[in-house]
Design a protein around this motif. Structure first.
Motif, mmCIF file in Angstrom:
data_model
loop_
_atom_site.group_PDB
_atom_site.id
_atom_site.type_symbol
_atom_site.label_atom_id
_atom_site.label_comp_id
_atom_site.label_asym_id
_atom_site.label_seq_id
_atom_site.Cartn_x
_atom_site.Cartn_y
_atom_site.Cartn_z
ATOM 1 N N LEU A 82 5.349 -16.051 1.908
ATOM 2 C CA LEU A 82 5.186 -15.056 0.857
ATOM 3 C C LEU A 82 5.295 -15.713 -0.511
ATOM 4 C CD1 LEU A 82 7.403 -12.165 2.289
ATOM 5 C CD2 LEU A 82 4.905 -12.341 2.357
ATOM 6 N N ARG A 83 4.421 -15.305 -1.399
ATOM 7 C CA ARG A 83 4.463 -15.797 -2.772
ATOM 8 C C ARG A 83 4.662 -14.624 -3.728
ATOM 9 N NH1 ARG A 83 5.950 -20.969 -2.733
ATOM 10 N NH2 ARG A 83 4.741 -22.166 -1.210
ATOM 11 N N ARG A 84 4.875 -14.961 -4.993
ATOM 12 C CA ARG A 84 5.198 -13.919 -5.970
ATOM 13 C C ARG A 84 4.129 -12.823 -5.985
ATOM 14 N NH1 ARG A 84 7.200 -14.739 -12.171
ATOM 15 N NH2 ARG A 84 7.884 -16.747 -11.312
ATOM 16 N N ASP A 85 2.855 -13.182 -5.850
ATOM 17 C CA ASP A 85 1.776 -12.203 -5.920
ATOM 18 C C ASP A 85 1.760 -11.259 -4.726
ATOM 19 O OD1 ASP A 85 0.944 -13.166 -8.321
ATOM 20 O OD2 ASP A 85 -0.797 -14.271 -7.552
ATOM 21 N N ASP A 86 2.463 -11.583 -3.648
ATOM 22 C CA ASP A 86 2.527 -10.692 -2.488
ATOM 23 C C ASP A 86 3.492 -9.531 -2.708
ATOM 24 O OD1 ASP A 86 0.765 -12.059 -0.648
ATOM 25 O OD2 ASP A 86 2.294 -13.620 -0.518
ATOM 26 N N ILE A 87 4.334 -9.642 -3.692
ATOM 27 C CA ILE A 87 5.407 -8.658 -3.901
ATOM 28 C C ILE A 87 5.001 -7.688 -5.007
ATOM 29 C CG2 ILE A 87 7.849 -8.337 -4.345
ATOM 30 C CD1 ILE A 87 7.161 -9.973 -1.804
ATOM 31 N N SER A 88 5.066 -6.393 -4.702
ATOM 32 C CA SER A 88 4.682 -5.376 -5.685
ATOM 33 C C SER A 88 5.786 -5.105 -6.691
ATOM 34 C CB SER A 88 4.298 -4.074 -4.965
ATOM 35 O OG SER A 88 3.165 -4.255 -4.154
ATOM 36 N N VAL A 89 7.044 -5.152 -6.259
ATOM 37 C CA VAL A 89 8.171 -4.882 -7.154
ATOM 38 C C VAL A 89 9.324 -5.825 -6.804
ATOM 39 C CG1 VAL A 89 9.834 -3.182 -7.999
ATOM 40 C CG2 VAL A 89 7.551 -2.435 -7.332
ATOM 41 N N PHE A 90 9.898 -6.446 -7.804
ATOM 42 C CA PHE A 90 11.127 -7.214 -7.642
ATOM 43 C C PHE A 90 12.272 -6.418 -8.256
ATOM 44 C CE2 PHE A 90 8.166 -10.752 -7.201
ATOM 45 C CZ PHE A 90 8.789 -11.569 -6.262
ATOM 46 N N GLN A 91 13.318 -6.187 -7.477
ATOM 47 C CA GLN A 91 14.569 -5.639 -7.991
ATOM 48 C C GLN A 91 15.653 -6.669 -7.660
ATOM 49 O OE1 GLN A 91 15.807 -2.333 -9.410
ATOM 50 N NE2 GLN A 91 13.757 -2.653 -10.275
ATOM 51 N N VAL A 92 15.845 -7.619 -8.543
ATOM 52 C CA VAL A 92 16.811 -8.701 -8.337
ATOM 53 C C VAL A 92 17.883 -8.553 -9.414
ATOM 54 C CG1 VAL A 92 17.156 -11.174 -8.093
ATOM 55 C CG2 VAL A 92 14.965 -10.158 -7.445
ATOM 56 N N MET A 116 -1.773 -2.103 -7.198
ATOM 57 C CA MET A 116 -0.483 -1.873 -7.829
ATOM 58 C C MET A 116 -0.274 -2.830 -9.003
ATOM 59 S SD MET A 116 1.034 0.672 -6.580
ATOM 60 C CE MET A 116 0.897 1.781 -5.174
ATOM 61 N N ARG A 117 -0.792 -4.043 -8.874
ATOM 62 C CA ARG A 117 -0.676 -4.998 -9.978
ATOM 63 C C ARG A 117 -1.492 -4.514 -11.177
ATOM 64 N NH1 ARG A 117 -2.440 -9.279 -7.415
ATOM 65 N NH2 ARG A 117 -0.435 -9.491 -6.382
ATOM 66 N N SER A 118 -2.677 -3.955 -10.914
ATOM 67 C CA SER A 118 -3.482 -3.386 -12.000
ATOM 68 C C SER A 118 -2.768 -2.206 -12.636
ATOM 69 C CB SER A 118 -4.852 -2.952 -11.455
ATOM 70 O OG SER A 118 -5.589 -4.049 -10.967
ATOM 71 N N ASP A 119 -2.093 -1.402 -11.796
ATOM 72 C CA ASP A 119 -1.326 -0.269 -12.330
ATOM 73 C C ASP A 119 -0.274 -0.750 -13.328
ATOM 74 O OD1 ASP A 119 -2.608 1.794 -11.124
ATOM 75 O OD2 ASP A 119 -1.199 2.010 -9.465
ATOM 76 N N ARG A 120 0.372 -1.869 -13.005
ATOM 77 C CA ARG A 120 1.409 -2.386 -13.903
ATOM 78 C C ARG A 120 0.799 -2.805 -15.249
ATOM 79 N NH1 ARG A 120 3.342 -5.736 -10.591
ATOM 80 N NH2 ARG A 120 4.855 -4.312 -9.714
ATOM 81 N N GLU A 157 8.875 3.057 -9.336
ATOM 82 C CA GLU A 157 7.896 2.094 -9.854
ATOM 83 C C GLU A 157 6.554 2.215 -9.136
ATOM 84 O OE1 GLU A 157 6.653 -1.497 -12.050
ATOM 85 O OE2 GLU A 157 8.283 -0.055 -12.329
ATOM 86 N N LEU A 158 6.612 2.446 -7.814
ATOM 87 C CA LEU A 158 5.392 2.542 -7.014
ATOM 88 C C LEU A 158 4.839 3.959 -6.945
ATOM 89 C CD1 LEU A 158 6.412 0.194 -4.048
ATOM 90 C CD2 LEU A 158 4.950 -0.347 -6.001
ATOM 91 N N ASN A 159 5.587 4.917 -7.475
ATOM 92 C CA ASN A 159 5.168 6.319 -7.465
ATOM 93 C C ASN A 159 4.946 6.822 -6.037
ATOM 94 O OD1 ASN A 159 4.542 8.807 -8.605
ATOM 95 N ND2 ASN A 159 2.363 8.328 -8.792
ATOM 96 N N ILE A 160 5.899 6.515 -5.154
ATOM 97 C CA ILE A 160 5.853 6.993 -3.773
ATOM 98 C C ILE A 160 7.194 7.634 -3.440
ATOM 99 C CG2 ILE A 160 4.157 5.284 -3.025
ATOM 100 C CD1 ILE A 160 6.390 3.614 -1.873
ATOM 101 N N GLY A 161 7.214 8.420 -2.372
ATOM 102 C CA GLY A 161 8.427 9.096 -1.969
ATOM 103 C C GLY A 161 9.440 8.145 -1.351
#
Length: 580
Positions: free
Chosen positions: A298-308, A390-394, A323-327
């Motif tokens: 996995l690389r950074r681009d595979d991850i939609s959201v980082f909460q670190v 999702m990246r475009s959404d950001r 952030e993802l606008n999902i339930g």
């Protein structure tokens, strides 16, 4: 998670269903044909469907070893009834007593299955047959193999191609189940000789569970995002203490188990599941690991959201969903800590929580054993590009922070393309109709068969909307089903992905619905709002667009005079129009 019901419990469920005085109309119908005795599988499959929430499953079994006949004349096998789902199970050694004759028999069945696919709109589940285990062959095949083995490979390849080339055809891999259980637990020589039933009760239970999983995936939404811890989950050790060179990740044990786990997560991402990170760590340490470690799959681009950060994991879960606008109920959480798992489970019981096993060699089994959480019968182009979307959404959100809402909408170059229903969009239609809950005015659920039937109804219009802007494409995000009834058109279904809310797309969709109604000669168009726990956001959609309450609760009506689309949208209509 609760343990699945066992054989006895399933049989009891099915018996109670069959003797219930209040049995209503079937909510699913299944016709099964098998080359072996399959009567004992019916109560198991029926019980599993009842346990999954179906209230009236109708299960019918064709005559013994009547596969070709069932495909060619299904009404004769199922009392004049065409089931919604055909289940075709067979073993090659049941077809004939030699490989050559079995090959001919299979070719006959294959042609019959092709005919069935052409003549019915039902979904079809076909077994990938198990490897033939002929007693004579097992004596003589060492070390050469035999004709039966060659036939098995040919048939398996043929069925894989058949399923890949036809919509609504799915495969049940019997050899995979046998391999997982072991031959001693899966196969019953005594049952085969006495009853033509080659499988043990354990095998029949697992086979029925696999069938029920396929059937249930038709309607049940897959989890949209998996939230993963980092230390001792994506790699062994603690990155903040061990450093990049000290964590366990690579081709040797135990690092290999983590590599395989990451490979599974990568496969889920490629199939449309979003990946998010929740880790109590220093952000720079985690990002350096994703960017620099040579064994990271996995690389950074595979991850939609980082909460670190050092906040509670439940807080991270909440932030990721926002952030993802999902339930919240769309999330799966994976962590090695019992404390973190329990903290999330108590705060958000709707999140599916999976704990990393103590024995690291069992880590790759974690997602396999819980694969039902991510089941999708089809994977659409929108699924494959979801992370990029999702990246475009950001990027959109970042630009939107510096502009007013009106300025932002004018600058992003929104494109809205309308199309009548197309066969290549069937999988996406089924997915959206059955899994959209928030922006969905009626939440009516339709199968692929239902959609095909509406497509052939000349009083029904089905259209979709595809949206894009200068940052990228959203894909096919909206569907409308409009039914003409004399001088009145009724909006049967209007639904849209929440990813394009607030952009005026819903107004453009209603504008096209009104235009279609007018083109059909209708004087009025009626919209319906059926409230659910999740669709309150659209409760006033119709009044906002000039509809007024009708006599019946939940219905709204307006004339078919033109309804303008928002000026900031570039709307494209097909050259042929929507009319059939």
């Amino acid at each position: 998670m609760n343990a699945p019901p066992d054989t006895r419990q399933l049989q009891q469920l099915w018996r109670r269903h069959l003797t219930s005085a209040g049995r209503g109309d079937p909510d699913i119908s299944i016709g099964m044909a098998a080359s072996f005795t399959a009567e004992t599988a019916i109560p198991l499959l029926g019980g599993l469907l009842l346990a999954a929430g179906y209230t009236g499953p109708d299960l019918r079994l064709a005559g013994y070893n009547q596969l070709a006949q069932t495909c060619l004349a299904p009404e004769g096998s199922f009392d004049g009834h065409i089931p919604q789902i055909f289940v075709l199970l067979f073993r090659l050694e049941d077809l004939a007593d030699s490989a050559d004759k079995a090959s001919e028999a299979y070719d006959t069945i294959s042609a019959a299955m092709s005919r069935l696919r052409q003549t019915v709109e039902s979904e079809i589940v076909i077994s990938l047959p198990p490897r033939p285990r002929q007693p004579a062959g097992r004596v003589t095949e060492f070390p050469r193999g035999n004709d039966w083995l060659g036939l098995w490979h040919r048939v398996s390849s043929d069925l894989l191609a058949f399923a890949g080339n036809h919509a609504s055809v799915y495969l049940l891999d019997l050899e995979q189940i046998i391999g997982a259980l072991g031959e001693a637990s899966a196969l019953s020589p005594q049952g085969e000789y006495l009853y033509r039933q080659p499988f043990t009760g354990t095998m029949q239970l697992h086979m029925s569970r696999a069938l029920a999983r396929i059937i249930d995936a038709r309607m049940k939404p897959a989890r949209k995002c998996i939230v993963i811890d980092c230390d001792n989950t994506l790699w062994g050790g603690i990155i903040g203490e061990d450093g990049i060179g000290g964590v366990e990740l690579g081709p040797d044990f135990p690092g290999r188990a983590y590599v395989e786990f990451q490979s599974q997560l990568k496969a889920l991402r490629m199939a449309g599941t979003l990946l998010a990170i929740s880790s109590k760590n220093n952000p720079q340490d985690v990002l350096e690991m994703f960017d620099s470690h040579p064994a990271m799959v996995l690389r950074r681009d595979d991850i939609s959201v980082f909460q670190v950060n050092w906040e509670a994991k439940s807080r991270a879960i909440e932030n990721i969903a926002a952030e993802l606008n999902i339930g919240i109920d769309s999330l799966v959480f994976v962590d090695d800590s019992s404390f973190e798992i329990e903290e999330v489970r108590v705060r958000f019981p709707e999140v599916a929580c999976l704990q990393v096993p103590n024995d690291v060699e069992q880590l790759p089994d974690l997602l396999v054993d819980n694969g039902f959480l991510f089941d999708k019968l089809t994977i659409t182009s929108e699924d494959r590009t979801r992370t990029e979307m999702m990246r475009s959404d950001r990027q959109r959100r970042d630009q939107g922070k510096t502009l007013t809402a009106e300025e932002f909408l004018r600058t992003v170059e929104l494109r809205v393309d309308f199309n009548p229903y197309r066969d290549e969009d069937l999988a996406r239609f089924v997915q959206l109709i059955n899994k959209s809950n928030q922006f969905n005015l009626t939440t009516r659920r339709y199968s692929a068969d239902d959609i095909r039937a509406m497509r052939s109804d000349r009083q029904t219009d089905l259209f979709s909307v595809t949206v894009g802007d200068k940052f990228g494409d959203y894909g096919l995000v909206g569907i409308c089903i409009l039914k003409a009834e004399g001088k009145v058109a009724r909006v049967d279904s209007l639904l849209m992905s929440c990813r394009v809310l607030g952009r005026g797309v819903e107004t453009a969709m209603l504008a096209q619905a009104v235009a279609l109604a007018r083109a059909r000669g209708c004087d009025a168009i009626v919209g319906e709002y059926r409230p659910t726990k999740k669709n309150a956001m659209v409760s006033d959609l119709y009044p906002q667009h000039g509809f007024v309450p009708a006599d019946e609760d939940g219905l709204f009506i307006r004339n078919t005079e033109s309804l303008p689309s928002p000026e900031h949208l570039a709307v494209t209509l097909p050259a042929t129009g929507f009319m059939q």
